[in-house]
Design an enzyme around this catalytic site. Structure first.
Site, short mmCIF file in Angstrom:
data_model
loop_
_atom_site.label_atom_id
_atom_site.label_comp_id
_atom_site.label_asym_id
_atom_site.label_seq_id
_atom_site.Cartn_x
_atom_site.Cartn_y
_atom_site.Cartn_z
N GLU A 51 0.81 -1.22 0.00
CA GLU A 51 0.00 0.00 0.00
C GLU A 51 0.84 1.27 0.00
OE1 GLU A 51 -0.57 -2.58 1.99
OE2 GLU A 51 -2.66 -3.16 1.85
N PHE A 113 -11.50 -7.14 13.86
CA PHE A 113 -10.42 -7.60 12.98
C PHE A 113 -10.11 -6.51 11.94
CE2 PHE A 113 -9.17 -9.83 8.99
CZ PHE A 113 -7.89 -10.20 9.42
N GLN A 114 -8.85 -6.19 11.81
CA GLN A 114 -8.36 -5.16 10.88
C GLN A 114 -9.00 -3.80 11.14
OE1 GLN A 114 -8.35 -6.74 6.79
NE2 GLN A 114 -6.27 -7.50 7.19
N LYS A 163 -17.52 -0.51 6.07
CA LYS A 163 -17.96 -1.48 5.06
C LYS A 163 -19.48 -1.44 4.82
CE LYS A 163 -17.35 -6.18 3.46
NZ LYS A 163 -16.81 -7.52 3.70
N MET A 481 24.53 8.78 2.42
CA MET A 481 24.38 10.06 3.13
C MET A 481 24.63 9.87 4.62
SD MET A 481 24.03 13.21 2.57
CE MET A 481 23.12 13.81 1.17
#
Lengths: 573, 163
Positions: A51, A113-114, A163, A481
């Site tokens: 993502e 969940f999630q 949802k 760097m």
């Protein structure tokens, strides 16, 4: 009126906004929306492999086109993986819409969940966010989100969608609003005319002027006007890292990038100036060095769309809040009305002084005939191989600075990097976004062996969509760097800045179905580059080995003024 | 310098957290905070007190104004204004102290709103420094519990913070 489910509304609104691509990754909470996406063909969904890459790809698309990038992720880990991309876009004021799934409304707060409080987690790194509480509100929320993301100082907007609000069996009337009106959000549409006239007076009086132009000029579509203004006045122009390309890099009036790794002449010009015209720039710490010692003799005219940017770090003498495009246009007509000319004699002397600084050749590096290649040579070869006309994305570190210093960007939106947040792993997915926007353009991702491994999985996405990005991996076998700072400030103790076991990048590229090339000798560089760029429809991963001991110079000396710089490992101002 | 910033904002879920978040995110300090809906139920009025020099306050107000849900705001301390805070305070009231506390309450124009044989519960309104002064007058050792509402404020005269 048409009756649509929440999921259908989301997709239809994207169509109504003219969205071409949405970068995302499916998951439980967004399945209704993915099903609606499946049943249409106007908006193309690009399936990434992580993502974070979706956000950077959308970001790259937005930077290259000026249009908002759109992302879709699921709830929980999908959403939190998007945070770095949101923060990257937020810091660089990039218009972006992130649609994140959320658990059903009645489960919110139950540690389902999630489930993650995405509105809460993202709050400091978004311009605004919305939670869909009623599917009926979706058209209005989508309209507002695009409006907020793209107007004023642009930025990312998040829409969190539980949802149940996208359930296919619940239909509501859909009509996409034509206009949006918000009593609490009205971006400035004009700069103050009196202030603009005052600024013109000041510019006319200037004996040692400089135009300091940042990313806001590109975002605000002011590049052409800025170039016109600079030519009209014959003032030197310096660009920030974000502003590269808003004034042609090869123009003789361009003194180069300023700041921590700016050119000697740019930093000297700034420090010695009497009037600074700052346009769409933030005067941030990578530019100013110690603010107390910043340009002691300069009056500052500061043009920015965001009032909070003005006088945040450095007091502006003449603040002008407004869209860069409109302010520059009005400034040009105010110049006409004024009718005067800047002090030509003073300007002549000023340019003589600047030419003197140019002769110091602050951006020089030593080549070693039998030793390893220099990273600067790689960027110069890239410039040559692409005729200076590529879209160049970069990751973060030494290679980023070399790509900023040694590639001359003549057009805006060609140099695409994470300037504010400094996000390693940005380059490859951003290059994907650019390539989607311009399928026939040459897109090069200048990266390093550290950064590229932060989103290397996107090689798979590139294969799926046939993206012929050219990866220029400047491989110094070290986090360059970090190592440079350890050399300069930590007695050369290279704590954790060396990677013991690098992959065989050629084999890796091939495993992903691409072309890999390894270059270790300078004499092979040009030929390899030409070969790589001749492969128009293939992704080529060029693993180019360079001198691991090279440093980026000039480098401002911490806590000093703008003119305090290291010019090499042994010389300082 | 102490400032009272009064904000008119959308009465929406999440709006308050954005204001509070801004302060912690940018390293500003909130000394007190009070918030409630106005006569227009779509709007909330939030009053907060903070400390800072002119430059810092300018940054705070600019950033607050950038929040999408903030409709309007004013730094009340820039002009003439009225400031009020409500305090409920429980103090020990036994022996000779009992009469002394009562006298202090009268002097400060407070009200005793609940009484037991050993405790007075007092209600007091005024500017924050008056409430501080009352606690000072009673003596901290006498104080059992303090609840303060945070500052509310409004401009004097005809100046109005509304749509």
């Amino acid at each position: 009126m048409e009756m649509l489910s929440g999921a259908e509304m989301v997709v239809r609104a994207l169509q109504d906004e003219g969205v071409e691509y949405i970068f995302g990754y499916p998951g439980g909470s967004v399945l209704h929306i993915y099903d609606a996406l499946f049943q249409q063909d106007k908006v193309s969904h690009i399936l990434v492999r992580h993502e974070q890459a979706a956000t950077h790809a959308a970001d790259g698309y937005a930077r290259a086109t000026g249009k908002p990038g759109v992302v879709m992720v699921t709830s929980g880990p999908g959403a939190t993986n998007a945070i770095t991309g949101l923060a990257t876009a937020f810091m660089d004021s990039i218009p972006m819409i992130v649609l994140s799934g959320q658990v059903r409304s009645d489960w919110i707060g139950d540690d389902a969940f999630q489930e993650t409080d995405m509105i809460g987690v993202s709050r400091p790194v978004v311009k605004h966010s919305f939670m869909v509480r009623d599917a009926k509100d979706i058209p209005e929320i989508m309209k507002k989100a695009f409006y907020i993301a793209t107007t004023g100082r642009p930025g990312p907007v998040l829409i969190d969608i539980p949802k149940d609000q996208t359930a296919p069996n619940v239909k509501n009337p859909y009509e996409y609003p034509k206009k949006v009106k918000m009593r609490s959000y009205a971006p400035v549409s004009r700069g103050h005319s009196g202030q603009i006239r005052k600024a013109v007076e000041e510019l006319m009086k200037a004996k040692r002027p400089v135009i300091y132009a940042g990313g806001g000029v590109i975002q605000g579509e002011g590049s052409e006007l800025l170039t016109k203004l600079a030519h009209r006045l014959n003032f030197p122009v310096t660009n920030t890292l974000m502003g590269l390309g808003c004034f042609p890099g090869t123009d003789p009036q361009n003194v180069g990038m300023l700041g921590m790794h700016g050119t000697y002449e740019a930093n000297m010009t700034m420090h010695s100036s009497d009037v600074i015209l700052a346009v769409g720039a933030r005067l941030d710490d990578r530019v100013t060095n110690n603010v107390k010692k910043f340009c002691p003799g300069a009056k500052i005219i500061h043009i920015d769309i965001d009032p909070a940017t003005i006088s945040k770090n450095i007091m502006a003498h003449i603040p002008i809040v407004g869209p860069v495009h409109q302010v520059l246009e009005e400034m040009l007509s105010a110049l006409d009305e004024h009718g005067g000319e800047p002090d030509q004699k003073a300007l002549e002397r000023w340019w003589e002084e600047i030419e003197g600084w140019r002769k110091v050749h602050g951006m020089r590096y030593e080549t070693n005939e039998n030793g390893p290649m220099k990273p600067q040579q790689v960027v110069e070869a890239l410039y040559k191989a692409t005729g200076g006309d590529a879209y160049v994305t970069s990751d973060v570190g030494q290679h980023q600075m070399f790509a900023a210093q040694y590639y001359k960007y003549d057009k805006p939106r060609r140099w695409i990097n994470s300037g504010g947040l400094g996000t390693m792993g940005f380059g490859l997915p951003a290059a994907m976004g650019v390539q989607f926007a311009f399928p026939d353009a040459t897109v090069a991702c200048v990266t390093g062996e550290g950064s590229i491994q932060m989103n290397i999985q996107e090689l798979s996405t590139c294969l799926q969509y046939g993206l012929p990005v050219k990866i220029i991996n400047i491989n110094n076998q070290a986090l360059g760097m970090v190592r440079q700072w350890q050399d300069m400030q930590y007695g050369g103790r290279h704590s954790q800045s060396y990677m013991e076991s690098l992959p065989d990048f050629v084999a890796l590229a091939e495993a992903y179905g691409h072309v890999g090339m390894k270059v270790t000798k300078f004499e092979d560089l040009e030929g390899a580059m030409n070969e790589a760029f001749a492969l128009k429809d293939r992704l080529v991963f060029m693993d180019i080995y360079v001198d691991p001991t090279e440093h980026v110079y000039p480098m401002q000396i911490a806590d000093g003024s703008m003119r305090d710089m290291w010019l090499s490992k042994t010389e300082r101002t | 310098m102490r400032r009272i910033i009064s904000i008119l904002m959308e009465n929406e879920p999440g709006a308050l957290s954005r204001v509070i978040g801004l302060f912690s995110q940018r390293g500003y300090n909130i000394e007190s905070l009070s918030v409630a809906p106005t006569e227009d139920s779509t709007l909330s009025r939030l009053t907060l007190t903070t400390f800072g020099n002119d430059l810092k306050i300018e940054q705070i107000t600019k950033h607050l104004n950038k929040l999408i849900e903030v409709v309007k705001l004013v730094d009340l301390t820039e002009g003439a204004h009225i400031e009020r805070e409500l305090m409920l305070i429980k103090v020990k009231a036994t022996g000779a102290q009992r009469a002394e506390v009562k006298r202090s309450v009268d002097i400060f124009r407070g009200q005793i709103v609940d009484v037991t044989s050993t405790v007075y519960t007092i209600q007091l309104t005024g500017a924050s420094d008056k409430l501080d002064a009352f606690i000072g007058a009673i003596g901290e050792t006498q104080v059992l519990e303090v609840v303060r509402s945070g500052v509310s404020g409004i401009s004097r005269g005809e100046k109005v913070l509304s749509l």
